[in-house]
Design an enzyme around this catalytic site. Structure first.
Site, mmCIF file in Angstrom:
data_model
loop_
_atom_site.group_PDB
_atom_site.id
_atom_site.type_symbol
_atom_site.label_atom_id
_atom_site.label_comp_id
_atom_site.label_asym_id
_atom_site.label_seq_id
_atom_site.Cartn_x
_atom_site.Cartn_y
_atom_site.Cartn_z
ATOM 1 N N ARG A 1 10.601 -5.123 5.204
ATOM 2 C CA ARG A 1 11.830 -4.438 4.515
ATOM 3 C C ARG A 1 13.089 -4.517 5.460
ATOM 4 O O ARG A 1 13.003 -4.399 6.680
ATOM 5 C CB ARG A 1 11.394 -3.127 4.442
ATOM 6 C CG ARG A 1 12.422 -2.277 3.658
ATOM 7 C CD ARG A 1 12.527 -2.842 2.242
ATOM 8 N NE ARG A 1 12.981 -1.983 0.926
ATOM 9 C CZ ARG A 1 13.448 -0.630 1.007
ATOM 10 N NH1 ARG A 1 13.474 -0.063 2.312
ATOM 11 N NH2 ARG A 1 13.817 -0.045 -0.185
ATOM 12 N N HIS B 1 5.539 6.220 -2.686
ATOM 13 C CA HIS B 1 7.043 6.560 -2.969
ATOM 14 C C HIS B 1 6.917 8.230 -3.345
ATOM 15 O O HIS B 1 7.895 8.928 -2.693
ATOM 16 C CB HIS B 1 7.459 6.053 -4.127
ATOM 17 C CG HIS B 1 7.822 4.398 -3.969
ATOM 18 N ND1 HIS B 1 7.458 3.534 -5.226
ATOM 19 C CD2 HIS B 1 7.924 3.596 -3.095
ATOM 20 C CE1 HIS B 1 7.517 2.379 -4.672
ATOM 21 N NE2 HIS B 1 7.830 2.328 -3.552
ATOM 22 N N CYS C 1 0.899 -0.961 0.058
ATOM 23 C CA CYS C 1 -0.020 -0.041 -0.023
ATOM 24 C C CYS C 1 0.773 1.211 -0.166
ATOM 25 O O CYS C 1 2.179 1.036 0.076
ATOM 26 C CB CYS C 1 -0.924 -0.015 1.240
ATOM 27 S SG CYS C 1 0.078 0.097 2.787
ATOM 28 N N ALA D 1 3.345 1.644 2.947
ATOM 29 C CA ALA D 1 4.355 0.732 2.774
ATOM 30 C C ALA D 1 5.424 1.414 2.088
ATOM 31 O O ALA D 1 6.724 1.197 2.217
ATOM 32 C CB ALA D 1 3.997 -0.468 2.340
#
Ligand code: CFN
Ligand code: HCA
Length: 534
Positions: free
Chosen positions: A89, A187, A55, A58
């Site tokens: 991660r 991002h 998502c 994330a």
């Protein structure tokens, strides 16, 4: 064994017709004789399909912000979100200053039902105060999860008030998980925040050494950035910052002093490269440090940019030394890998980047794809660079190279113009579709049903993807290599990393474990029948 369109149609026919129509657009068989092959990407996954995607939260907190070591990252939300992004991660870092590395901590407001009903702002303010008091970090980030947006907690207002109260930067990211269709939206949100609040906040006007560069989109999974930096340091580059692997608030503040931005991950951070080009005029260069040939090519392109004979000579010297060291080792492993086939399905750039390294081991990638990349990651662009001199520039003429719808400046003598025109490699702008062989398959947002079906039909020797399908695939008797976490091995980048990868992949092939597993398609049920009530 190549796969036909009929076989794909048969596989998709099991879906309800609307889903079938949708999924068809996300799959192509490479055919270079076709005029144009378009793959649909970056669109919403159909509800009910078991996707590997994550998502926006994330992508923002887990991927881009997560590795920044001297900031404490607070997740405002239920504990699962914070725990997932912290535990999955693989963010690796070493402290630059004692006590200023916080990546071992998972900090969350641990939202409960009462916070959802009455609001969580007060709780968030309290957590920020506690974090500042206990850890004394340089800066704090606050990332929002889905319920925060749904109930309307104003994390920006809480962060602003805390910043005034505590006197340290507190950056709020409205990266609620439901925004966009995947990690990709997150991002972008993280990139915007870092450019607005961090990069350029330092007071350095110039970098402290020669050939200053930033390494963007390198996250130090398994120590990758340490292996890349080892070579860059030896050649003589000054690495101003790495974004964001083993990265720090301190380094990022002065990232504007770099003369060139290298872009390793082409998906998660190209926005920062673009914004720094607009804001500071810093050019950027796509690189790929996965695989021996790609690493050497990237180093040569960097040297070409700075156009200094001493740097070029040093680059060639280091490349020659490293090739002499790693090639005989890789050759040994190649004997175990030659002729095998792979699936390579990762989130973004790695679905493309790792194919070169597989090829160096003699492994053909027969199916590849991305979880969340965009059309340009698949298609790339092959453009003949157009080189113009800048009439207004003083001293050394600034040459503007136009390629891939952008400009970058090259400080080179006019005599080198024609030579450059020949040298700038077209493949450098290529995407997955350009590089893959005819007859191979590209699948966007591959799901679990299709994974199983493609495996049954193509029977790859290795499946490279992530934790969400690794064990399903291994139970089918096929070695699975995680290209997200590297199965806790690595580094895999750079020259040394290629040897580690060759070793680990070979280990997967020679393990006797696979002889003990019978794939489900070899065990068809012997009895069929129906149940009737007495
Ligand atoms: S380290 Fe990168 S290389 S940042 Fe991105 S697109 Fe993820 S976390 Mo997993 S491994 Fe993967 Fe890429 Fe760039 Fe990693 S292929 S999915 S969001 N990714
Ligand atoms: C993420 C992070 C992830 C997940 C890895 C995996 C990572 O998407 O939230 O699914 O194996 O690299 O850690 O991509």
């Amino acid at each position: 064994m190549a796969m036909t369109l009929e076989q794909i149609s048969e596989m998709l026919a099991k879906y309800p017709s609307k889903v079938e129509k949708n999924r068809k657009k996300h799959i192509i068989i490479k055919d270079s004789s076709a005029d144009r092959q378009e793959i649909e990407a970056n669109t919403r996954t159909i509800p009910g399909i078991i996707t590997n995607r994550g998502c926006a939260y994330a992508g923002c907190k887990g991927v881009v912000l997560g590795p920044l070591k001297d900031m404490v990252h607070i997740t405002h939300g239920p504990i699962g979100c914070g725990y997932y992004s912290w535990g999955t991660r693989r963010n690796k870092a070493r402290a630059d200053e004692p006590g200023q590395e916080f990546l071992n901590y998972c900090v969350s407001t641990d939202m409960q039902e009462s916070d959802i009903v009455f609001g969580g702002e007060k709780k968030l303010a309290k957590v920020i105060d506690e974090v500042a008091g206990i850890f004394k970090p340089k800066a704090i980030t606050v990332s929002a999860t889905c319920p925060v947006g749904l109930i309307g907690d104003d994390i920006n207002a809480v962060a602003r008030a805390a910043e005034e109260r505590l006197g340290i930067p507190i950056l709020a990211f409205s990266c609620e998980g439901y925004k966009g269709v995947s990690q990709s939206a997150g991002h972008h949100i993280a990139n915007n925040g870092l450019v607005e609040r961090v990069i350029g906040a330092g007071d350095r006007e110039e970098a402290a050494g020669k050939y200053p560069i930033n390494l963007l989109g390198e996250y130090n999974i398994g120590g990758d950035s340490w292996e890349i930096e080892r070579i860059l340091d030896e050649i003589g580059y000054t690495v101003v910052s790495v974004m964001t692997g083993n990265g720090s608030y301190e380094d990022l503040k002065n990232a504007h002093t770099a003369e060139l931005n290298l872009v390793q991950c082409h998906r998660s951070i190209n926005y920062i490269a673009g914004m720094l080009e607009t804001k500071y005029g810093t050019p950027w260069l796509k690189v790929n440090f996965i695989g021996v040939a790609a690493t050497a090519e990237s180093l040569r392109n960097m040297a070409r940019y700075f156009d200094d004979p001493a740097l070029t000579a040093r680059t060639e010297e280091i490349i020659a030394r490293e090739l002499a060291r790693v090639e005989p080792q890789i050759e040994q492993y190649r004997k175990l890998c030659e002729g095998k086939t792979a699936f390579c399905f990762v989130g973004g750039s790695r679905g493309h980047h790792y194919q070169g390294l597989f090829a160096e081991l003699g492994i053909d990638t027969v199916l590849a794809g991305y979880e969340f990349a965009h059309r340009d990651d698949y298609e790339g662009r092959q453009v003949i660079p157009e080189i113009k001199t800048d009439a207004d520039s003083k001293n050394i003429p600034d040459l503007h190279v136009t390629a891939d719808e952008r400009r970058f400046r090259l400080k080179v003598s006019p005599e080198k113009l024609a030579e450059l025109q020949r040298q700038i490699p077209l493949s450098f702008y290529a995407g997955m579709q350009v590089d893959m062989a005819d007859g191979t398959i590209m699948v966007d947002d591959l799901n679990h049903y299709e994974t199983e079906e493609f495996i049954k039909l193509l029977k790859p020797d290795i499946f490279a993807s992530g934790i969400k399908d690794k064990y399903v695939v291994q139970k089918m008797g096929i070695p699975a290599k995680q290209l997200h976490s590297y199965d806790y091995s690595g580094p895999y980048a750079g020259f040394g990393g290629a040897v580690n990868f060759a070793r680990d992949v070979s280990m997967g092939f020679v393990s006797p474990t696979w002889n003990f597993i019978v794939p489900p398609w070899k065990e068809e049920p012997l009895l069929t029948g129906s149940v009737t009530e007495e």
